[in-house]
Design a protein around this motif. Structure first.
Motif, PDB file in Angstrom:
ATOM      1  N   GLY A  24      40.430  32.965  43.062  1.00 46.41           N
ATOM      2  CA  GLY A  24      38.981  33.646  43.271  1.00 46.41           C
ATOM      3  C   GLY A  24      39.147  35.319  43.616  1.00 46.41           C
ATOM      4  N   GLU A  25      40.468  35.584  43.731  1.00 44.23           N
ATOM      5  CA  GLU A  25      40.582  37.047  43.999  1.00 44.23           C
ATOM      6  C   GLU A  25      40.419  38.069  42.792  1.00 44.23           C
ATOM      7  N   ARG A  26      39.801  39.034  42.967  1.00 46.39           N
ATOM      8  CA  ARG A  26      39.785  39.973  41.995  1.00 46.39           C
ATOM      9  C   ARG A  26      41.125  40.572  41.394  1.00 46.39           C
ATOM     10  N   LEU A  27      41.303  40.552  40.193  1.00 44.13           N
ATOM     11  CA  LEU A  27      42.429  41.277  39.566  1.00 44.13           C
ATOM     12  C   LEU A  27      41.952  42.530  38.801  1.00 44.13           C
ATOM     13  N   TYR A  28      40.849  42.261  38.149  1.00 48.96           N
ATOM     14  CA  TYR A  28      40.137  43.258  37.373  1.00 48.96           C
ATOM     15  C   TYR A  28      38.619  43.092  37.362  1.00 48.96           C
ATOM     16  N   ALA A  29      38.063  44.439  37.748  1.00 45.24           N
ATOM     17  CA  ALA A  29      36.511  44.384  37.720  1.00 45.24           C
ATOM     18  C   ALA A  29      35.920  45.670  37.314  1.00 45.24           C
ATOM     19  N   LYS A  30      34.963  45.552  36.192  1.00 43.75           N
ATOM     20  CA  LYS A  30      34.441  46.813  35.652  1.00 43.75           C
ATOM     21  C   LYS A  30      32.901  46.594  35.668  1.00 43.75           C
ATOM     22  N   TYR A  31      32.021  47.275  36.529  1.00 42.69           N
ATOM     23  CA  TYR A  31      30.756  46.935  36.545  1.00 42.69           C
ATOM     24  C   TYR A  31      30.061  48.279  35.681  1.00 42.69           C
ATOM     25  N   TYR A  32      29.211  47.877  34.893  1.00 41.18           N
ATOM     26  CA  TYR A  32      28.636  48.944  34.073  1.00 41.18           C
ATOM     27  C   TYR A  32      27.097  49.544  34.400  1.00 41.18           C
ATOM     28  N   ASP A  33      26.678  48.971  35.528  1.00 39.41           N
ATOM     29  CA  ASP A  33      25.262  49.258  36.152  1.00 39.41           C
ATOM     30  C   ASP A  33      25.332  49.107  37.488  1.00 39.41           C
ATOM     31  N   ASP A  34      24.234  49.264  38.094  1.00 36.87           N
ATOM     32  CA  ASP A  34      24.095  49.393  39.559  1.00 36.87           C
ATOM     33  C   ASP A  34      23.238  47.995  40.150  1.00 36.87           C
ATOM     34  N   THR A  35      23.560  46.834  39.461  1.00 33.42           N
ATOM     35  CA  THR A  35      23.069  45.489  39.915  1.00 33.42           C
ATOM     36  C   THR A  35      23.774  45.141  41.331  1.00 33.42           C
ATOM     37  N   TYR A  36      24.984  45.545  41.240  1.00 39.20           N
ATOM     38  CA  TYR A  36      25.791  45.393  42.593  1.00 39.20           C
ATOM     39  C   TYR A  36      26.460  46.636  42.991  1.00 39.20           C
ATOM     40  N   PRO A  37      25.656  47.714  43.485  1.00 42.40           N
ATOM     41  CA  PRO A  37      26.367  49.104  43.810  1.00 42.40           C
ATOM     42  C   PRO A  37      27.541  49.106  44.627  1.00 42.40           C
ATOM     43  N   THR A  38      27.692  48.365  45.685  1.00 42.01           N
ATOM     44  CA  THR A  38      28.769  48.464  46.645  1.00 42.01           C
ATOM     45  C   THR A  38      29.903  47.498  46.441  1.00 42.01           C
ATOM     46  N   VAL A  39      31.091  47.706  46.846  1.00 43.45           N
ATOM     47  CA  VAL A  39      32.052  46.673  46.585  1.00 43.45           C
ATOM     48  C   VAL A  39      31.989  45.487  47.397  1.00 43.45           C
ATOM     49  N   LYS A  40      31.430  45.624  48.547  1.00 44.32           N
ATOM     50  CA  LYS A  40      31.024  44.402  49.460  1.00 44.32           C
ATOM     51  C   LYS A  40      29.955  43.438  48.569  1.00 44.32           C
ATOM     52  N   GLU A  41      29.025  43.961  47.954  1.00 43.00           N
ATOM     53  CA  GLU A  41      28.276  43.264  47.087  1.00 43.00           C
ATOM     54  C   GLU A  41      28.755  42.608  45.895  1.00 43.00           C
ATOM     55  N   GLN A  42      29.707  43.466  45.224  1.00 44.41           N
ATOM     56  CA  GLN A  42      30.391  42.884  44.038  1.00 44.41           C
ATOM     57  C   GLN A  42      31.315  41.748  44.466  1.00 44.41           C
ATOM     58  N   LYS A  43      31.965  41.892  45.579  1.00 49.50           N
ATOM     59  CA  LYS A  43      32.953  40.991  46.008  1.00 49.50           C
ATOM     60  C   LYS A  43      32.169  39.473  46.128  1.00 49.50           C
ATOM     61  N   ALA A  44      31.050  39.728  47.014  1.00 50.32           N
ATOM     62  CA  ALA A  44      30.299  38.567  47.216  1.00 50.32           C
ATOM     63  C   ALA A  44      29.557  37.985  46.045  1.00 50.32           C
ATOM     64  N   PHE A  45      29.352  38.892  44.961  1.00 55.73           N
ATOM     65  CA  PHE A  45      28.711  38.181  43.594  1.00 55.73           C
ATOM     66  C   PHE A  45      30.012  37.412  43.139  1.00 55.73           C
ATOM     67  N   LEU A 115      50.035  39.788  33.300  1.00 52.58           N
ATOM     68  CA  LEU A 115      48.980  40.535  33.322  1.00 52.58           C
ATOM     69  C   LEU A 115      49.074  41.968  34.342  1.00 52.58           C
ATOM     70  N   LEU A 116      49.480  41.566  35.478  1.00 52.86           N
ATOM     71  CA  LEU A 116      49.581  42.544  36.410  1.00 52.86           C
ATOM     72  C   LEU A 116      50.813  43.591  35.887  1.00 52.86           C
ATOM     73  N   GLU A 117      51.680  43.168  35.247  1.00 52.50           N
ATOM     74  CA  GLU A 117      52.743  43.961  34.681  1.00 52.50           C
ATOM     75  C   GLU A 117      52.290  44.945  33.567  1.00 52.50           C
ATOM     76  N   ASN A 118      51.064  44.566  33.125  1.00 57.08           N
ATOM     77  CA  ASN A 118      50.530  45.241  31.744  1.00 57.08           C
ATOM     78  C   ASN A 118      49.267  45.563  31.950  1.00 57.08           C
ATOM     79  N   MET A 119      48.718  46.386  33.260  1.00 60.44           N
ATOM     80  CA  MET A 119      47.565  46.312  33.639  1.00 60.44           C
ATOM     81  C   MET A 119      46.846  47.652  32.888  1.00 60.44           C
ATOM     82  N   GLU A 120      47.799  48.611  32.501  1.00 58.34           N
ATOM     83  CA  GLU A 120      47.327  49.671  31.562  1.00 58.34           C
ATOM     84  C   GLU A 120      46.967  49.365  30.397  1.00 58.34           C
TER      85      GLU A 120
END
Length: 186
Positions: A24-45, A115-120
């Motif tokens: 359940g650990e984040r490897l990649y996250a891209k948010y496109y709006d402000d539904t969860y504006p802070t990293v803390k809120e994003q991680k909880a979600f 995936l981690l070796e090819n993040m770009e």
């Protein structure tokens, strides 16, 4: 008879793209709006999503007023999130395009280490598929092709002499063909 519109149609269909590992650990996250504006809120979600989805076989969930489509593979969980009124098929096409693109780019080895070796490549692929929440592409072949082209845009100072020579030769060949074509038909 009175009709009530559900909502105005919008091109902004994707709210987020997430990839997590099997803990359940984040490897990649891209948010496109402000539904969860802070990293803390994003991680909880993200923790909430993972807890609700990692033990089920379904592909769609409604969570916190959002539509979540997801797929797991070996030790990765892929998520595409949209609003509650969003078309699940549109979100699923984004998810499938991302997964299939990565599968081709990683030579069918879609797992955490690769995936981690090819993040770009992952960053470029997501940027080709979704921009600002708007779906741009759903064909994995096109995404892989565009990522390969963008990956070839290495500055001259970081290229080997052979790479520069090959690029110059192919560019000159293209110019020669273009000139030949225009002279023969012009």
């Amino acid at each position: 008879m009175k009709f009530y519109p559900l909502s105005e149609p919008s091109l902004y269909t994707v709210k987020a793209v997430l990839i997590m590992d099997n803990d359940g650990e984040r490897l990649y996250a891209k948010y496109y709006d402000d539904t969860y504006p802070t990293v803390k809120e994003q991680k909880a979600f993200e923790k909430n999503i993972f807890n609700k989805t990692h033990r089920t076989d379904s592909e769609i969930a409604l969570l916190e007023g959002l539509t979540v489509v997801y797929k797991s593979n070996i030790d990765l969980y892929f998520y595409v999130i949209g609003s509650s009124h969003e078309n699940e098929l549109m979100l699923m096409s984004v998810l499938n395009c991302l997964f299939d693109s990565l599968s081709q780019m990683l030579r069918k080895n879609v797992e955490k280490r690769a995936l981690l070796e090819n993040m770009e490549g992952l960053f470029l692929a997501v940027d080709e598929i979704v921009d600002g929440g708007v779906i741009l592409e759903s064909d994995p072949q096109q995404v892989v092709h565009r990522v390969a082209l963008r990956g070839d845009d290495v500055p001259l100072t970081e290229q080997t002499v052979t790479q520069v020579r090959e690029y110059s030769h192919s560019s000159l060949s293209a110019v020669y063909l273009s000139i030949s074509f225009s002279l023969s038909f012009g």
